[in-house]
Design an enzyme around this catalytic site. Structure first.
Site, PDB file in Angstrom:
ATOM      1  N   ASN A 255      14.682  11.747  -9.746  1.00  0.00           N
ATOM      2  CA  ASN A 255      14.409  11.204 -11.077  1.00  0.00           C
ATOM      3  C   ASN A 255      13.204  11.905 -11.677  1.00  0.00           C
ATOM      4  OD1 ASN A 255      11.909   9.688 -10.348  1.00  0.00           O
ATOM      5  ND2 ASN A 255      13.365   8.685  -8.975  1.00  0.00           N
ATOM      6  N   ASP A 324      17.498   4.084  -5.800  1.00  0.00           N
ATOM      7  CA  ASP A 324      18.160   2.860  -5.336  1.00  0.00           C
ATOM      8  C   ASP A 324      19.380   3.179  -4.462  1.00  0.00           C
ATOM      9  OD1 ASP A 324      16.476   1.027  -6.559  1.00  0.00           O
ATOM     10  OD2 ASP A 324      17.464   1.297  -8.490  1.00  0.00           O
ATOM     11  N   LYS A 334      26.710  23.725   1.931  1.00  0.00           N
ATOM     12  CA  LYS A 334      26.732  23.589   0.476  1.00  0.00           C
ATOM     13  C   LYS A 334      28.162  23.242   0.003  1.00  0.00           C
ATOM     14  CE  LYS A 334      25.940  26.241  -3.684  1.00  0.00           C
ATOM     15  NZ  LYS A 334      25.859  27.573  -4.248  1.00  0.00           N
ATOM     16  N   PHE A 369       6.157  -2.210  -9.722  1.00  0.00           N
ATOM     17  CA  PHE A 369       6.385  -1.729 -11.084  1.00  0.00           C
ATOM     18  C   PHE A 369       7.823  -2.068 -11.460  1.00  0.00           C
ATOM     19  CE2 PHE A 369       3.153   1.180 -12.979  1.00  0.00           C
ATOM     20  CZ  PHE A 369       2.150   0.956 -12.056  1.00  0.00           C
ATOM     21  N   LYS A 383      12.299  -9.445 -11.368  1.00  0.00           N
ATOM     22  CA  LYS A 383      11.951  -8.574 -10.236  1.00  0.00           C
ATOM     23  C   LYS A 383      10.804  -9.163  -9.430  1.00  0.00           C
ATOM     24  CE  LYS A 383      13.622  -4.124 -11.244  1.00  0.00           C
ATOM     25  NZ  LYS A 383      13.611  -2.947 -12.029  1.00  0.00           N
ATOM     26  N   LYS A 387      11.613  -9.903  -5.569  1.00  0.00           N
ATOM     27  CA  LYS A 387      11.022  -9.013  -4.565  1.00  0.00           C
ATOM     28  C   LYS A 387       9.786  -9.619  -3.897  1.00  0.00           C
ATOM     29  CE  LYS A 387      12.890  -4.825  -6.558  1.00  0.00           C
ATOM     30  NZ  LYS A 387      13.024  -3.406  -6.204  1.00  0.00           N
TER      31      LYS A 387
HETATM   32  O1  PMT Z   1       5.302   9.179 -12.037  1.00  0.00           O
HETATM   33  P1  PMT Z   1       5.075   9.200 -13.546  1.00  0.00           P
HETATM   34  O2  PMT Z   1       5.733  10.399 -14.197  1.00  0.00           O
HETATM   35  O3  PMT Z   1       3.635   9.039 -13.918  1.00  0.00           O
HETATM   36  O4  PMT Z   1       5.847   7.935 -14.158  1.00  0.00           O
HETATM   37  C1  PMT Z   1       5.388   6.651 -13.891  1.00  0.00           C
HETATM   38  C2  PMT Z   1       6.559   5.677 -13.580  1.00  0.00           C
HETATM   39  C3  PMT Z   1       7.411   5.501 -14.805  1.00  0.00           C
HETATM   40  C4  PMT Z   1       7.404   6.228 -12.430  1.00  0.00           C
HETATM   41  C5  PMT Z   1       5.894   4.333 -13.140  1.00  0.00           C
HETATM   42  O5  PMT Z   1       5.097   3.848 -14.178  1.00  0.00           O
HETATM   43  C6  PMT Z   1       6.951   3.281 -12.788  1.00  0.00           C
HETATM   44  O6  PMT Z   1       7.439   2.566 -13.634  1.00  0.00           O
HETATM   45  N1  PMT Z   1       7.304   3.195 -11.464  1.00  0.00           N
HETATM   46  C7  PMT Z   1       8.385   2.364 -10.951  1.00  0.00           C
HETATM   47  C8  PMT Z   1       9.696   3.047 -11.115  1.00  0.00           C
HETATM   48  C9  PMT Z   1      10.868   2.293 -10.526  1.00  0.00           C
HETATM   49  O7  PMT Z   1      11.447   2.737  -9.586  1.00  0.00           O
HETATM   50  O8  PMT Z   1      11.091   1.125 -11.067  1.00  0.00           O
HETATM   51  P2  PMT Z   1      12.323   0.141 -10.612  1.00  0.00           P
HETATM   52  O9  PMT Z   1      12.363  -0.904 -11.654  1.00  0.00           O
HETATM   53  O10 PMT Z   1      13.549   0.934 -10.341  1.00  0.00           O
HETATM   54  O11 PMT Z   1      11.819  -0.465  -9.242  1.00  0.00           O
HETATM   55  C10 PMT Z   1      11.087  -1.700  -9.163  1.00  0.00           C
HETATM   56  C11 PMT Z   1      10.063  -1.652  -8.074  1.00  0.00           C
HETATM   57  O12 PMT Z   1      10.713  -1.600  -6.803  1.00  0.00           O
HETATM   58  C12 PMT Z   1       9.126  -0.452  -8.131  1.00  0.00           C
HETATM   59  O13 PMT Z   1       7.839  -0.900  -7.751  1.00  0.00           O
HETATM   60  C13 PMT Z   1       9.701   0.480  -7.071  1.00  0.00           C
HETATM   61  O14 PMT Z   1       8.657   1.282  -6.472  1.00  0.00           O
HETATM   62  C14 PMT Z   1      10.282  -0.503  -6.060  1.00  0.00           C
HETATM   63  N2  PMT Z   1      11.441  -0.006  -5.301  1.00  0.00           N
HETATM   64  C15 PMT Z   1      12.570   0.377  -5.920  1.00  0.00           C
HETATM   65  C16 PMT Z   1      13.666   0.782  -5.166  1.00  0.00           C
HETATM   66  C17 PMT Z   1      13.561   0.794  -3.758  1.00  0.00           C
HETATM   67  N3  PMT Z   1      14.581   1.198  -2.995  1.00  0.00           N
HETATM   68  N4  PMT Z   1      12.421   0.402  -3.173  1.00  0.00           N
HETATM   69  C18 PMT Z   1      11.359  -0.003  -3.920  1.00  0.00           C
HETATM   70  O15 PMT Z   1      10.319  -0.342  -3.374  1.00  0.00           O
END
Ligand code: PMT
Length: 477
Positions: A255, A324, A334, A369, A383, A387
């Site tokens: 991503n 995810d 490949k 986040f 969330k 979580k």
């Molecule tokens: O890195 P930059 O370019 O500065 O950009 C910043 C950002 C946009 C990446 C950052 O501000 C941000 O929003 N990070 C979270 C991105 C994300 O994966 O969000 P989500 O809504 O998909 O996930 C929710 C939370 O679960 C996040 O804290 C994520 O770290 C966590 N997660 C998600 C999937 C997973 N398998 N395990 C997790 O722990």
């Protein structure tokens, strides 16, 4: 060439651990030069350290065995890394205030290498505001603390004050030399390499000597910064950047995360006095100073790295954009173009934030986040609950100047009781510090009288909370 560790040993019962530290370091091929205080000599003799290290042991600043040099300067210049273990309240105070009244305190002021300090003392001494203020001051100047462990102490008390185990100190040293732990010297000498070459008899060309000196006072933190270390003594784990899920040896799913937000959070936590571990996916960013960096690629590697830290962190901040899903099968070769449509079977990755949040201990603060493109607050609130996080930083990644890659960001903090704390657009550096300070401000407020279960809605600012509407329980931190 072997690296040289200058080991400062001060007077405490933990001296016996320093003896095994020397032995472990020698086995790993380091040169170890021991400098003892008079107090340390009351516990063990210099001869013991000399026998273990196969080096002269220093303790008297007036004993100049070699007329061609000055012992305390020569010893300081040899060090690639200085480690003080055990470090008493006394040596910490002397270093914080520039006192040089014996061999070790003199060498510590003359040293230009990074310095690790492993405190060891009675729990009440460790907690004393004077000791904590000295630790905060040294942290702000760039000294790296090896947190004491909790447990039974020699004085009969149980609490925080046991010197970190030698194996863990060796791990920190190896982290530093392998680049996983980034440390800067509090007192750097850009010409040290040149001086060493000259001492070895080499004629150094002028071009190599032309290294710009730092401006006087550069790198010295402001007084405010020195006395402002609210995360001192806390361990903070931050995730940052994207993950990469391999499809075949040349392709992956990923991503747009650059890691900027997560790196800014790690740097801010460090500035505020914390010991910080940054677990990062692939980025092009330089590692923040004073932060241990663990590099991973896949979501499951990030999950494993976080789980290793689960027992010991005080704060967990999940800023990484974790995939995810991952391909069910990673092709060994490949994938060839066939001209036909290609279907990839994806399976879910482990959810790191959920696994941490749902098992967190009462003293731990968990911050996630939420990168969203619609119904941002609603998704963030869901969330937080799903979580088990204390806080969610809701990030509308469609907003101009916010989200992935850019230098700025705008977020809304969703806290206990689903309360909202909207923050203005600002640089990711400023935002990182503001997020941490906002949460700390909330945590320092006394619990409200009517503490009970979490309320499910309501938008309150910190000012409103302070004005009496207060925190309503359920926030296990
Ligand atoms: O890195 P930059 O370019 O500065 O950009 C910043 C950002 C946009 C990446 C950052 O501000 C941000 O929003 N990070 C979270 C991105 C994300 O994966 O969000 P989500 O809504 O998909 O996930 C929710 C939370 O679960 C996040 O804290 C994520 O770290 C966590 N997660 C998600 C999937 C997973 N398998 N395990 C997790 O722990």
């Amino acid at each position: 060439m072997a690296r040289t560790i200058l080991l400062g040993v001060t007077g405490g019962i933990a001296v016996y651990k320093s003896v095994s530290l020397v032995s472990l370091l020698k086995k790993r091929g380091y040169d170890v030069v021991v400098v003892m205080t008079r107090g340390a000599e009351r516990f063990v003799t210099p001869l013991l350290f000399q026998t273990m290290s196969r080096e002269r042991v220093y303790s008297d600043p007036f004993e100049e065995a070699d007329p061609s040099g000055i012992a305390h300067i020569d010893v300081a210049d040899r060090a690639d890394l200085v480690v003080v273990a055990p470090a008493t309240a006394n040596v910490i105070a002397k270093l914080a205030h520039g006192i040089a009244d014996d061999m070790l305190s003199t060498v510590l002021l003359a040293a230009t290498a990074p310095v690790m300090i492993a405190p060891a003392m009675n729990v009440h001494m460790y907690r004393h505001p004077a000791v904590q203020a000295n630790l905060a001051l040294l942290t702000a100047r760039g000294y790296h603390f090896l947190e004491p462990d909790e447990g039974p102490l020699a004085c009969g008390y149980t609490g925080k004050g046991r010197m970190m185990e030698p194996e863990a100190i060796v791990e920190a040293i190896e982290d530093y030399f392998s680049g996983r732990l980034v440390l800067a010297s509090p007192n750097p000498d850009p010409l040290l390499a040149v001086r060493r070459r000259e001492k070895a008899g080499e004629r150094v060309p002028m071009a190599d000597v032309d290294v710009p000196s730092p401006a006087p006072g550069a790198g010295v933190p402001s007084l405010q910064a020195v006395h402002d270390a609210p995360l001192s003594g806390r361990r903070v784990v931050v995730t940052a950047g994207p993950t990469r899920e391999a499809i075949d040896p040349v392709r992956f799913l990923s991503n747009r995360s650059s890691g900027k937000m997560g790196y800014a959070l790690a740097a801010a936590a460090r500035r505020l006095g914390a010991e910080v571990v940054l677990i990062t996916g692939p980025t092009n960013l330089p590692p923040p100073e004073g932060v241990k960096v663990v590099r991973v690629e896949r979501a499951r590697e990030m999950h494993a790295a976080v789980m290793r830290e689960r027992e010991t962190f005080d704060w967990f901040i999940a800023a990484a954009a974790v995939s995810d899903y991952e391909p069910a099968v990673v092709e060994a070769q490949k994938i060839k173009k066939s001209g036909e449509a290609l279907t990839l079977m994806l399976v879910p990755t482990p959810d790191i934030l959920r696994d941490v949040g749902q098992r967190k201990k009462p003293h731990q603060t968990v911050v996630g986040f939420a990168a969203e493109t619609n119904d941002v607050v609603e998704h963030a609130r869901n969330k937080r609950r799903r979580k088990g996080a204390d806080w969610i930083v809701a990030n509308d990644v469609t907003e101009p100047g916010a989200g992935f890659e850019v230098e700025t960001n705008r977020v809304v903090l969703v806290g206990p009781n689903d309360a909202l704390y909207p923050l203005p657009l600002m640089s990711k550096e400023d935002l990182a510090e503001t997020i941490i300070r906002t949460i700390l401000a909330f945590q320092s407020m006394p619990p409200a009288e009517d503490a009970g279960g979490e309320k499910t809605s309501g938008e309150r600012s910190i000012d409103e909370e302070r004005a009496g509407k207060g925190r309503t329980g359920g926030d296990a931190r």
